[in-house]
Design a protein around this motif. Structure first.
Motif, PDB file in Angstrom:
ATOM      1  N   GLY A  48       8.689 -22.851  -3.093  1.00  0.00           N
ATOM      2  CA  GLY A  48       8.846 -22.249  -1.772  1.00  0.00           C
ATOM      3  C   GLY A  48      10.125 -21.479  -1.575  1.00  0.00           C
ATOM      4  N   THR A  49      10.897 -21.244  -2.651  1.00  0.00           N
ATOM      5  CA  THR A  49      12.158 -20.510  -2.500  1.00  0.00           C
ATOM      6  C   THR A  49      11.999 -19.014  -2.726  1.00  0.00           C
ATOM      7  N   GLY A  50      10.810 -18.582  -3.152  1.00  0.00           N
ATOM      8  CA  GLY A  50      10.582 -17.153  -3.349  1.00  0.00           C
ATOM      9  C   GLY A  50      10.776 -16.681  -4.766  1.00  0.00           C
ATOM     10  N   LYS A  51      10.652 -17.583  -5.740  1.00  0.00           N
ATOM     11  CA  LYS A  51      10.929 -17.180  -7.121  1.00  0.00           C
ATOM     12  C   LYS A  51       9.888 -16.216  -7.672  1.00  0.00           C
ATOM     13  N   THR A  52       8.653 -16.225  -7.135  1.00  0.00           N
ATOM     14  CA  THR A  52       7.644 -15.284  -7.635  1.00  0.00           C
ATOM     15  C   THR A  52       8.117 -13.840  -7.470  1.00  0.00           C
ATOM     16  N   ALA A  53       8.568 -13.500  -6.267  1.00  0.00           N
ATOM     17  CA  ALA A  53       9.093 -12.149  -6.047  1.00  0.00           C
ATOM     18  C   ALA A  53      10.412 -11.945  -6.773  1.00  0.00           C
ATOM     19  N   GLY A  54      11.077 -13.043  -7.111  1.00  0.00           N
ATOM     20  CA  GLY A  54      12.334 -12.946  -7.845  1.00  0.00           C
ATOM     21  C   GLY A  54      12.163 -12.317  -9.213  1.00  0.00           C
ATOM     22  N   PHE A  55      10.953 -12.414  -9.776  1.00  0.00           N
ATOM     23  CA  PHE A  55      10.725 -11.715 -11.041  1.00  0.00           C
ATOM     24  C   PHE A  55       9.742 -10.557 -10.921  1.00  0.00           C
ATOM     25  N   THR A  56       8.772 -10.613  -9.989  1.00  0.00           N
ATOM     26  CA  THR A  56       7.819  -9.503  -9.897  1.00  0.00           C
ATOM     27  C   THR A  56       8.488  -8.219  -9.418  1.00  0.00           C
ATOM     28  N   LEU A  57       9.403  -8.311  -8.453  1.00  0.00           N
ATOM     29  CA  LEU A  57      10.048  -7.102  -7.934  1.00  0.00           C
ATOM     30  C   LEU A  57      10.865  -6.370  -8.999  1.00  0.00           C
ATOM     31  N   PRO A  58      11.772  -7.058  -9.724  1.00  0.00           N
ATOM     32  CA  PRO A  58      12.522  -6.324 -10.750  1.00  0.00           C
ATOM     33  C   PRO A  58      11.663  -5.869 -11.924  1.00  0.00           C
ATOM     34  N   ILE A  59      10.602  -6.611 -12.233  1.00  0.00           N
ATOM     35  CA  ILE A  59       9.697  -6.169 -13.307  1.00  0.00           C
ATOM     36  C   ILE A  59       9.014  -4.862 -12.911  1.00  0.00           C
ATOM     37  N   LEU A  60       8.542  -4.792 -11.673  1.00  0.00           N
ATOM     38  CA  LEU A  60       7.927  -3.557 -11.184  1.00  0.00           C
ATOM     39  C   LEU A  60       8.927  -2.403 -11.250  1.00  0.00           C
ATOM     40  N   GLN A  61      10.183  -2.704 -10.900  1.00  0.00           N
ATOM     41  CA  GLN A  61      11.226  -1.680 -10.945  1.00  0.00           C
ATOM     42  C   GLN A  61      11.448  -1.195 -12.373  1.00  0.00           C
ATOM     43  N   ARG A  62      11.550  -2.116 -13.310  1.00  0.00           N
ATOM     44  CA  ARG A  62      11.827  -1.743 -14.696  1.00  0.00           C
ATOM     45  C   ARG A  62      10.685  -0.925 -15.291  1.00  0.00           C
ATOM     46  N   LEU A  63       9.446  -1.341 -15.034  1.00  0.00           N
ATOM     47  CA  LEU A  63       8.307  -0.619 -15.606  1.00  0.00           C
ATOM     48  C   LEU A  63       8.144   0.763 -14.992  1.00  0.00           C
ATOM     49  N   SER A  64       8.366   0.862 -13.680  1.00  0.00           N
ATOM     50  CA  SER A  64       8.158   2.152 -13.020  1.00  0.00           C
ATOM     51  C   SER A  64       9.265   3.159 -13.345  1.00  0.00           C
ATOM     52  N   SER A  65      10.395   2.653 -13.825  1.00  0.00           N
ATOM     53  CA  SER A  65      11.511   3.563 -14.133  1.00  0.00           C
ATOM     54  C   SER A  65      11.584   3.927 -15.614  1.00  0.00           C
ATOM     55  N   THR A  66      10.770   3.261 -16.448  1.00  0.00           N
ATOM     56  CA  THR A  66      10.744   3.582 -17.881  1.00  0.00           C
ATOM     57  C   THR A  66       9.303   3.707 -18.352  1.00  0.00           C
ATOM     58  N   LYS A  67       9.044   4.642 -19.229  1.00  0.00           N
ATOM     59  CA  LYS A  67       7.702   4.827 -19.757  1.00  0.00           C
ATOM     60  C   LYS A  67       7.575   4.126 -21.101  1.00  0.00           C
ATOM     61  N   ALA A  68       6.335   3.728 -21.434  1.00  0.00           N
ATOM     62  CA  ALA A  68       6.083   3.136 -22.744  1.00  0.00           C
ATOM     63  C   ALA A  68       6.412   4.164 -23.821  1.00  0.00           C
ATOM     64  N   SER A  69       6.809   3.675 -24.974  1.00  0.00           N
ATOM     65  CA  SER A  69       7.277   4.565 -26.043  1.00  0.00           C
ATOM     66  C   SER A  69       6.225   5.564 -26.485  1.00  0.00           C
ATOM     67  N   THR A  70       4.945   5.242 -26.375  1.00  0.00           N
ATOM     68  CA  THR A  70       3.875   6.141 -26.825  1.00  0.00           C
ATOM     69  C   THR A  70       3.444   7.124 -25.745  1.00  0.00           C
ATOM     70  N   GLY A  71       3.869   6.884 -24.506  1.00  0.00           N
ATOM     71  CA  GLY A  71       3.415   7.717 -23.406  1.00  0.00           C
ATOM     72  C   GLY A  71       2.072   7.279 -22.853  1.00  0.00           C
ATOM     73  N   LYS A  72       1.398   6.335 -23.531  1.00  0.00           N
ATOM     74  CA  LYS A  72       0.114   5.813 -23.071  1.00  0.00           C
ATOM     75  C   LYS A  72       0.347   4.546 -22.254  1.00  0.00           C
ATOM     76  N   ARG A  73      -0.694   4.140 -21.514  1.00  0.00           N
ATOM     77  CA  ARG A  73      -0.583   2.903 -20.746  1.00  0.00           C
ATOM     78  C   ARG A  73      -0.791   1.731 -21.696  1.00  0.00           C
ATOM     79  N   LEU A  74       0.280   0.985 -21.953  1.00  0.00           N
ATOM     80  CA  LEU A  74       0.225  -0.155 -22.852  1.00  0.00           C
ATOM     81  C   LEU A  74       0.595  -1.422 -22.092  1.00  0.00           C
TER      82      LEU A  74
END
Length: 425
Positions: A48-74
């Motif tokens: 109940g402390t909010g740990k789910t968003a503690g990792f989902t939010l930064p993960i979304l940030q990291r993925l949306s700011s960097t593309k996969a090395s192949t340019g395809k959705r991996l």
């Protein structure tokens, strides 16, 4: 501190704002910057402390700011959870806060047909949320590849170890690239968790937002001493005389949960059970009806209740005390969330006096006791043996069939009025 101070992009901040939130919880304020830095993380936080968003939010940030090395959705992120309920909750968080990022995700777990899950994976994903059994099942069928995973999350790792998933986790780890970011979240830093962290994590950041095994101060705890044969009448009395509208009740066994539901229904108290022997349809309906206010009592076993995320749940009742003392903290943590107060009541008979002493030792406090008039316990009652922790521990280590990871698979219903300052997901 505000979410706008944490380095999250406008699309993610917009999704957060639409849910009515502006400020992170303590675990989020600490874990989001740590995950964004790209290093490994070991984090302990109460339910109940909010740990789910503690990792989902930064993960979304990291993925949306960097593309996969192949340019395809991996497939670049794997999030492992112990139960279907928790997997569904995590997936809901990913979908809710990633809706403007263009990232794709899905959730897989046992107990339902695999074909729709296989189809979703084949369509291309960025994030996969999974329970270990179903993931291994699809890996054996060559339906999912983990060769491009950049971030691994082990959520509620303590519960995964309790449920005997260590062997499954090791098989999954063997299929991952050696270079990746590892995030391990746990309710407690047990000896087993520290051993897993030592083998998995590389110089991790360490975050602990609450004293291990401590109970949320927003939860009022109370013991009602009672004879074992009077527990059901006392529970019905408490619900009816106090006009409780929403009560999560914990029993020790699946049979006990079913029996209690039958008894409560005879008392005119709407109730349903949720546990591993229930069908997927029955579990989904029970949880949905409880959240919608159609049920007064939801009777659950420990594993089935893991991942139930209901803001402002007012009452939790331990009809039976848990065999494992630490589970008491997880149980009562279902209430007192999102800044609201909660009440946790335990009905304790003579058989459970040692369990109660063990629990009070774990939480480092004495729980107040109140005898209810008309339900006074027999002072001459003799304790009867209860299944020991070691027996339960051995049973939890029994091999599980692939795909049978426990839990139900329905994302929690949206709350009607989210808090405006912080959120506990």
């Amino acid at each position: 501190m505000l979410f706008t101070d944490l380095g999250l992009s406008e699309p993610i901040l917009r999704a957060i704002a639409e849910e009515g939130y502006t400020s992170p919880t303590p675990i989020q304020a600490k874990s989001i910057p740590a995950v964004l830095q790209g290093g490994d993380l070991l984090a302990a936080a109460q339910t109940g402390t909010g740990k789910t968003a503690g990792f989902t939010l930064p993960i979304l940030q990291r993925l949306s700011s960097t593309k996969a090395s192949t340019g395809k959705r991996l497939l670049r992120v794997l999030i492992l959870t112990p139960t279907r309920e928790l997997a569904a909750q995590v997936q809901e968080s990913v979908v809710t806060y990633g809706k403007y990022t263009g990232l794709k995700s899905t959730v897989i777990f046992g107990g339902v047909g695999a074909n729709p899950q296989i189809k979703a994976i084949a369509g291309g994903l960025d994030i996969l949320v999974a329970t270990p059994g179903r993931l291994l099942d699809l890996m054996s069928q060559k339906c999912v590849s983990l060769s491009h995973i950049e971030i691994l999350v082990l959520d509620e790792a303590d519960r995964m170890l309790d449920m005997g998933f260590l062997r499954d986790i090791k098989k999954i780890l063997a299929a991952l690239p050696k270079q990746r970011q590892n995030l391990l979240f746990s309710a407690t830093f047990s000896t087993e968790i520290k051993a897993l962290a030592d083998s998995l994590l590389n110089s991790p950041a360490l975050i602990e937002v609450a004293r291990s095994n401590s109970a949320n101060e927003a939860i009022a705890q109370l013991i009602h001493p009672v004879d074992r044969t009077k527990k059901h009448p006392l529970l019905a009395h408490l619900i009816q005389t106090n006009n409780w509208k929403q009560v999560l009740v914990f029993t020790r066994t699946k049979h006990g949960a079913n029996k209690l539901v039958t008894q409560l229904e005879k008392d005119g108290i709407t109730s349903m059970a949720i546990h591993g022997n229930k069908s997927q349809t029955a579990r989904t309906k029970a949880l949905a009806d409880f959240k919608a206010g159609k049920l007064t009592a939801l009777v659950a076993t420990d594993i089935a209740a893991r991942g139930i995320d209901i803001d402002q749940l007012p009452h939790v009742v331990n009809y039976d005390l848990p065999n494992v003392s630490e589970d008491y903290v997880h149980r009562i943590g279902r209430t007192g969330r999102a800044g609201s107060n909660g009440v946790a009541v335990s009905l304790v008979c003579v058989d459970e006096h040692q369990m109660l002493r063990d629990i009070e030792k774990v939480i480092k406090q004495k729980i107040p006791q109140e005898v209810i008039a008309g339900f006074e316990p027999d002072p001459h009652a003799v304790a009867q043996p209860i299944q020991l922790r070691s027996q339960q521990h051995q049973q939890s280590r029994k091999p599980k069939a692939a795909g049978n990871s426990g839990g139900a698979g329905r994302a929690p219903a949206k709350r009607s009025s989210p808090p405006k300052r912080s959120f506990n997901r």
